[in-house]
Scaffold this motif. Structure first.
Motif, short mmCIF file in Angstrom:
data_model
loop_
_atom_site.label_atom_id
_atom_site.label_comp_id
_atom_site.label_asym_id
_atom_site.label_seq_id
_atom_site.Cartn_x
_atom_site.Cartn_y
_atom_site.Cartn_z
N PRO B 52 0.83 -1.20 0.00
CA PRO B 52 0.00 0.00 0.00
C PRO B 52 0.87 1.26 0.00
O PRO B 52 1.95 1.28 0.56
CB PRO B 52 -0.81 -0.11 1.29
N SER B 53 0.38 2.25 -0.62
CA SER B 53 1.13 3.48 -0.80
C SER B 53 1.21 4.29 0.48
O SER B 53 0.31 4.29 1.28
CB SER B 53 0.45 4.26 -1.91
N ASP B 54 2.33 4.99 0.68
CA ASP B 54 2.51 5.89 1.81
C ASP B 54 2.27 7.34 1.39
O ASP B 54 2.61 8.27 2.10
CB ASP B 54 3.92 5.78 2.38
N GLY B 55 1.74 7.54 0.22
CA GLY B 55 1.48 8.90 -0.26
C GLY B 55 1.16 8.80 -1.72
O GLY B 55 1.16 7.70 -2.28
N PRO B 56 0.94 9.94 -2.37
CA PRO B 56 0.66 9.89 -3.81
C PRO B 56 1.87 9.33 -4.54
O PRO B 56 3.00 9.67 -4.21
CB PRO B 56 0.42 11.36 -4.17
N SER B 57 1.62 8.43 -5.48
CA SER B 57 2.74 7.77 -6.16
C SER B 57 3.50 8.77 -7.03
O SER B 57 2.97 9.78 -7.45
CB SER B 57 2.21 6.60 -6.98
N ARG B 58 4.78 8.48 -7.25
CA ARG B 58 5.61 9.41 -8.02
C ARG B 58 6.38 8.61 -9.05
O ARG B 58 6.59 7.40 -8.90
CB ARG B 58 6.58 10.15 -7.10
N SER B 59 6.86 9.27 -10.10
CA SER B 59 7.71 8.56 -11.04
C SER B 59 9.16 8.84 -10.65
O SER B 59 9.49 9.92 -10.19
CB SER B 59 7.43 9.00 -12.47
N LEU B 60 9.98 7.83 -10.82
CA LEU B 60 11.35 7.91 -10.31
C LEU B 60 12.33 8.36 -11.37
O LEU B 60 12.17 8.06 -12.55
CB LEU B 60 11.80 6.53 -9.82
N ARG B 61 13.34 9.06 -10.89
CA ARG B 61 14.46 9.41 -11.78
C ARG B 61 15.76 9.11 -11.05
O ARG B 61 15.88 9.42 -9.86
CB ARG B 61 14.42 10.90 -12.14
N VAL B 62 16.70 8.53 -11.77
CA VAL B 62 18.03 8.37 -11.18
C VAL B 62 19.06 8.81 -12.20
O VAL B 62 18.85 8.67 -13.40
CB VAL B 62 18.34 6.91 -10.76
N PRO B 63 20.17 9.37 -11.73
CA PRO B 63 21.22 9.73 -12.68
C PRO B 63 21.91 8.47 -13.21
O PRO B 63 21.87 7.42 -12.58
CB PRO B 63 22.19 10.57 -11.84
N ARG B 64 22.53 8.63 -14.35
CA ARG B 64 23.20 7.51 -14.99
C ARG B 64 24.23 6.86 -14.06
O ARG B 64 24.39 5.65 -14.01
CB ARG B 64 23.94 8.06 -16.22
N ARG B 65 24.90 7.72 -13.32
CA ARG B 65 25.94 7.23 -12.41
C ARG B 65 25.39 6.21 -11.42
O ARG B 65 26.07 5.23 -11.09
CB ARG B 65 26.55 8.44 -11.68
N PHE B 66 24.17 6.45 -10.94
CA PHE B 66 23.58 5.50 -10.00
C PHE B 66 23.33 4.17 -10.69
O PHE B 66 23.60 3.09 -10.14
CB PHE B 66 22.27 6.05 -9.43
N ALA B 67 22.85 4.25 -11.92
CA ALA B 67 22.60 3.02 -12.68
C ALA B 67 23.90 2.23 -12.90
O ALA B 67 23.88 1.01 -13.03
CB ALA B 67 21.95 3.35 -14.02
N ASP B 68 25.02 2.95 -12.95
CA ASP B 68 26.31 2.27 -13.08
C ASP B 68 26.77 1.64 -11.76
O ASP B 68 27.31 0.54 -11.74
CB ASP B 68 27.41 3.25 -13.53
N LEU B 69 26.57 2.38 -10.68
CA LEU B 69 27.10 1.94 -9.39
C LEU B 69 26.25 0.84 -8.76
O LEU B 69 26.77 -0.11 -8.17
CB LEU B 69 27.18 3.13 -8.41
N ALA B 70 24.93 0.96 -8.85
CA ALA B 70 24.04 0.07 -8.10
C ALA B 70 24.27 -1.42 -8.40
O ALA B 70 24.36 -2.22 -7.46
CB ALA B 70 22.59 0.47 -8.34
N PRO B 71 24.41 -1.83 -9.69
CA PRO B 71 24.62 -3.27 -9.93
C PRO B 71 25.91 -3.78 -9.29
O PRO B 71 25.97 -4.95 -8.89
CB PRO B 71 24.72 -3.36 -11.46
N LEU B 72 26.91 -2.92 -9.16
CA LEU B 72 28.15 -3.33 -8.51
C LEU B 72 27.93 -3.45 -7.00
O LEU B 72 28.28 -4.46 -6.38
CB LEU B 72 29.25 -2.30 -8.77
N VAL B 73 27.32 -2.41 -6.43
CA VAL B 73 27.14 -2.39 -4.98
C VAL B 73 26.22 -3.54 -4.53
O VAL B 73 26.38 -4.10 -3.44
CB VAL B 73 26.59 -1.01 -4.55
N ALA B 74 25.30 -3.93 -5.40
CA ALA B 74 24.39 -5.04 -5.06
C ALA B 74 25.17 -6.34 -4.85
O ALA B 74 24.68 -7.27 -4.21
CB ALA B 74 23.36 -5.22 -6.16
#
Lengths: 412, 504
Positions: B52-74
């Motif tokens: 269940p939602s904790d507020g009005p839903s939002r669309s997400l944005r992440v910078p490219r750098r996060f998309a690069d780092l996250a798979p490694l950090v995972a």
């Protein structure tokens, strides 16, 4: 002479190759797909060190001499004709087999093959090319190949070597032509330079051809490098570094390797029989970096030497900064990149980071400290949002404060 | 509190899907617990997406750098990694430039974690050691046991596929295994070191190599340990050699230093003599017959002599002497300033950019370069090294004077109808005096050395002009000058040339 088995030959010819400092497997364009079925190997572009010896040096390539028989008499070389060292010679097929055996087990990135000169420069070069050709054409080997190139060899052979090898190198051996004359009577500085010049023209041409057509054949895509021996003939650091600047600017070398002259068994008289000057070698590399990556003119680097020698206790950038205090402090929040690169303690990466961050927020000294390992040195040379070095920059003991004793160990 | 259980310790996709749903629903980081299946008591698929939602839903944005780092950090070994990534994801929604602030604690941490994973991956590509297993009637298989620090097997396996595509191999780790069957990559459960054969015959060769490539005079144990941390040693066949090598290093070095040479091999002197003879034979001048085109009348001998010139210091840094080239019976001799970068490398005059322009202009003026002779006032390249380039430096009077000898000897042999001075250095060498090129251009000076000297600009002057219009005009003037020179030389057949200019 009794025939040697492979293990014995390997021992002799690896031992003979260990004085060559170069080991890099980097600089090549990445490649993955084997050219033909059953082929093996890839290049990642960054180079991989598969092991380290207790001398701290990376083992990336199988570094061998095809033979340590040699008709030359270079006094600094363990393989000179007048040395009584044990001799051995591989067949090209033996080197190919060892390379593939090692590569399949992931011990190495490829092969670095050099050789003593036997019969003639052309004959020797043919043998080296033969090994590379077998690896590439018979075995579909796609790993890294570095071939030592013999300056007097026929240009056609050098052309073939460039077809098969990733990197070619011609050693300048000694920074001064006069030293070469004295210590390597069969080698000529002019021949070596001409060969490097020819190689650079060929590399440029191949690059042009590749730009026009992707199918143009590659020629030594990882470029050329060279090596200089340091400390064999009383040459000064300024001789060495001037020579390097000439080499980098004229022949577009990827690397100049400095190899501290290492005592060799049964060494020739007149050469220093002492521990190799490793700290000196280290300082030379630092000075080399200043020229290549930090925008220093070689004259500036040399301006911070005494009697043509770099200070063993100070890294050359700090030595330069101490003699050019009027250019500091530099404001990390406003200074252009070229200026930041001059700050002792800031590397190329830290500088680029600073430039990224300061677009968003002004930097404090603590912020900078997170980007470098030399925060203590650095603070004397910069101003930040909450920091000015005050009088410390003028203090007579600044040099003493930032100076660390050199870690050159004695023999025992 | 919500719990998300991921399929595997390196289940980045699972994390991403769940995190996306949670963040869109504005579920705060402290309200979620993340676990990977391996550490979980029961396996169940995350229901987070339907949370269940904790507020009005939002669309997400992440910078490219996060998309690069996250798979490694995972893939990091830190049990908090998924929660940490989710916290950053949430912060990024309010602070889109967060990752640029490398001094922020979280940013510092994500960078360090990614770096550690990258390093582990790199070390795995370096330190995996395969052992060969013979298989009856089939190609051999290669097996390796490896213990990574983080959950990096799937992340690193593609490297081995690229490299060893034609081999059949398996890498076993405590947590999982990867196998390549020649066509596809398969993952399976973890294993133990016993699955890998205890030895491989090639290891003896490898150990022999390791011992002999080590230079005991350069002992630097700390440097070795920094790059090859001790934790990896137990699976490296060469590592057991390290301790004995270090122990014996000091005495082997002393031996290297102190061992005087006992004997010089008997054949050494004879070999050296033969080598010297072969070189002398190669470097010797060709037998008397000298062909026309490349300069008879002693030009070849002069050229050979000039190759060893040390009359000034320029030879120390230049690649080679660039001597004149052309017909020994040429009517026209062109004298430039000095070789440039390309001329220096190739050993031929006027072949760089200025040379190309010169050739074009000669062609337009109807002069055949192969019927002329082209040389320089100074025969070594003078330059200033700047990074990867050499910046041309004007030769000084000292260098021009030192090199004058060669020009003088060339002209004595050539005795052309007309010498063309291209620029100030050529005028200086030919007349011994300084003259302004622009004021003496188009005139004929006399030179004790060369007879009539026609003056024009150096072609590199045309290359330095800033705008296209003046480039066109000046180029046309240059071609005119060359035509005039050609006409002068042709007229000179009748009588001598008269000087039309004087030196100022």
């Amino acid at each position: 002479m009794a025939r040697l088995d492979i293990t014995k030959k390997l021992a002799v010819l690896a031992d003979a190759a260990k004085y060559d400092a170069s080991c890099a497997s980097s600089g090549a364009k990445p490649r993955k797909e084997p050219v033909k079925a059953g082929g093996i190997g890839s290049i990642t572009g960054e180079g991989i060190c598969h092991s380290y010896a207790p001398d701290g040096r990376c083992i990336s390539l199988l570094k061998l001499l095809l033979t340590n028989h040699c008709i030359y008499d270079c006094l600094y070389c363990v393989n000179r004709v007048s040395s009584d060292v044990q001799r051995a010679r591989f067949t090209p097929e033996e080197v190919v087999q060892l390379t593939l055996d090692f590569y399949r087990r992931n011990y190495i990135e490829g092969l670095f093959l050099s050789s003593g000169i036997i019969r003639s420069p052309d004959y020797t070069m043919e043998q080296l090319v033969r090994v590379a050709q077998l690896l590439r054409e018979e075995h579909g080997f796609r790993g890294y190949i570095h071939l030592k190139t013999i300056p007097d060899a026929d240009p056609n052979l050098i052309e073939q070597a460039g077809r098969f090898a990733d990197r070619l190198s011609i050693n300048v051996e000694l920074p001064k032509a006069s030293s070469l004359e004295k210590l390597a009577p069969q080698k000529q500085a002019s021949t070596i330079r001409k060969a490097m010049g020819g190689l650079r023209l060929r590399l440029d041409e191949a690059e042009d051809e590749r730009r026009r057509s992707r199918r143009a054949p590659a020629f030594a895509p990882a470029g050329q490098s060279t090596q200089m021996i340091v400390g064999a003939d009383g040459e000064r650091d300024s001789d060495i570094l001037e020579s390097s600047a000439t080499l980098y600017s004229g022949y577009k070398l990827k690397r100049v390797y400095y190899s501290a002259y290492s005592p060799i068994p049964g060494s020739s008289q007149g050469l220093p029989a002492r521990k190799p000057p490793l700290m000196r070698e280290h300082r030379l590399y630092q000075a080399d970096w200043l020229y290549r990556y930090y925008g220093f003119a070689m004259d500036e680097v040399l301006g911070a030497t005494d009697g043509g020698m770099l200070d063993l206790d100070l890294d050359p950038k700090l030595a330069w900064a101490l003699r050019n205090r009027q250019r500091f402090p530099i404001d990390v929040n406003t200074a252009p990149r070229e200026e930041l690169l001059r700050v002792p303690g800031l590397g190329v990466r830290s500088v680029d980071r600073i430039i990224d961050i300061r677009r968003l927020t002004d930097l404090r000294l603590d912020d900078i400290a997170k980007l470098t390992r030399s925060a203590k040195t650095l603070r004397s040379f910069v101003t930040a949002l909450d920091w000015t070095p005050g009088a410390s920059l003028d203090g007579a003991h600044l040099a003493a404060a930032v100076k660390r004793p050199a870690e050159q160990l004695s023999l025992f | 509190m919500r719990e998300v259980v991921l399929r595997a310790p390196d289940d980045y996709e699972g994390w991403r899907d769940a995190a996306r749903a949670l963040a869109e629903a504005r579920v705060p980081p402290e309200a979620v617990v993340w676990r990977a299946a391996a550490d979980a008591p029961d396996l169940f698929v995350s229901e987070a997406a339907a949370a269940p939602s904790d507020g009005p839903s939002r669309s997400l944005r992440v910078p490219r750098r996060f998309a690069d780092l996250a798979p490694l950090v995972a893939c990091h070994g830190d049990p908090e990694r998924f929660a940490f990534l989710y916290r950053i994801l949430c912060r990024l929604q309010d602070e889109p430039r967060l990752l640029d602030i490398t001094t922020d604690e979280d940013v510092f941490r994500i960078e360090m974690m990614a770096k550690s994973v990258r390093r582990d991956r790199h070390k795995m590509t370096a330190f995996v050691r395969f052992r060969e297993v013979a298989v009856e009637g089939a190609p051999p298989a290669y097996l390796a046991w490896f213990e990574p620090e983080h959950h990096i097997l799937a992340l690193t396996a593609p490297f081995f596929v690229d490299r060893f595509r034609a081999m059949l191999w398996t890498i076993v780790t405590p947590e999982a295994r990867a196998s390549w069957d020649g066509a596809a990559l398969h993952f399976g459960p973890g294993g133990s070191p016993d699955e890998v054969p205890a030895e491989d015959a090639t290891e003896e060769h490898w150990r022999t190599y390791y011992v002999n490539i080590f230079n005991p005079a350069r002992l630097k144990v700390d440097a070795m340990k920094r790059e090859m941390p001790v934790k990896y040693w137990k699976n490296l066949p060469e590592a057991s050699l390290i301790a004995p090598l270090i122990r014996s290093a000091v005495s082997s070095e002393a031996r290297m230093v102190a061992t005087p040479q006992v004997t010089v091999p008997k054949r050494a002197a004879a070999i050296v003599a033969r080598t010297e003879e072969a070189r002398a034979a190669r470097d010797a001048p060709p037998p008397a017959a000298v062909s026309g085109a490349m300069g008879g009348n002693g030009l070849d001998a002069l050229r050979r002599e000039a190759l060893a010139c040390t009359r000034c210091d320029l030879h120390k840094f230049a690649t080679q002497t660039v001597f004149g080239e052309g017909l020994s019976t040429a009517d026209l001799v062109f004298v430039g300033e000095q070789p440039g970068d390309k001329e220096d490398l190739a050993g031929k005059p006027f072949i760089g950019p200025a040379g190309a322009l010169f050739d074009r202009a000669l062609g337009e003026a109807g002069i055949d370069r192969t019927r002329a002779y082209v040389t320089n006032a100074v025969k070594h390249f003078k330059f200033e090294p700047r990074g990867k380039r050499r910046i041309h430096k004007k030769p000084g009077v000292g260098e021009i004077n030192a090199c004058h000898h060669w020009l003088e000897e060339e002209l004595k042999i050539l005795r052309p109808k007309l010498t063309i001075a291209l620029g100030a250095s050529a005028i200086r060498s030919l007349t011994g005096q300084s003259a302004s090129v622009l004021s003496s251009r188009g005139t004929v000076l006399t030179s004790a050395l060369a007879g009539p000297v026609f003056v024009t600009v150096h072609p590199s002057f045309l290359l330095r002009l800033p705008d296209e219009a003046s480039q066109r005009t000046e180029y046309a003037r240059f071609v005119e000058d060359l035509r005039a020179a050609k006409a002068l030389a042709a007229n000179a057949d009748g009588g001598g040339l008269q000087a039309t200019g004087t030196l100022l």
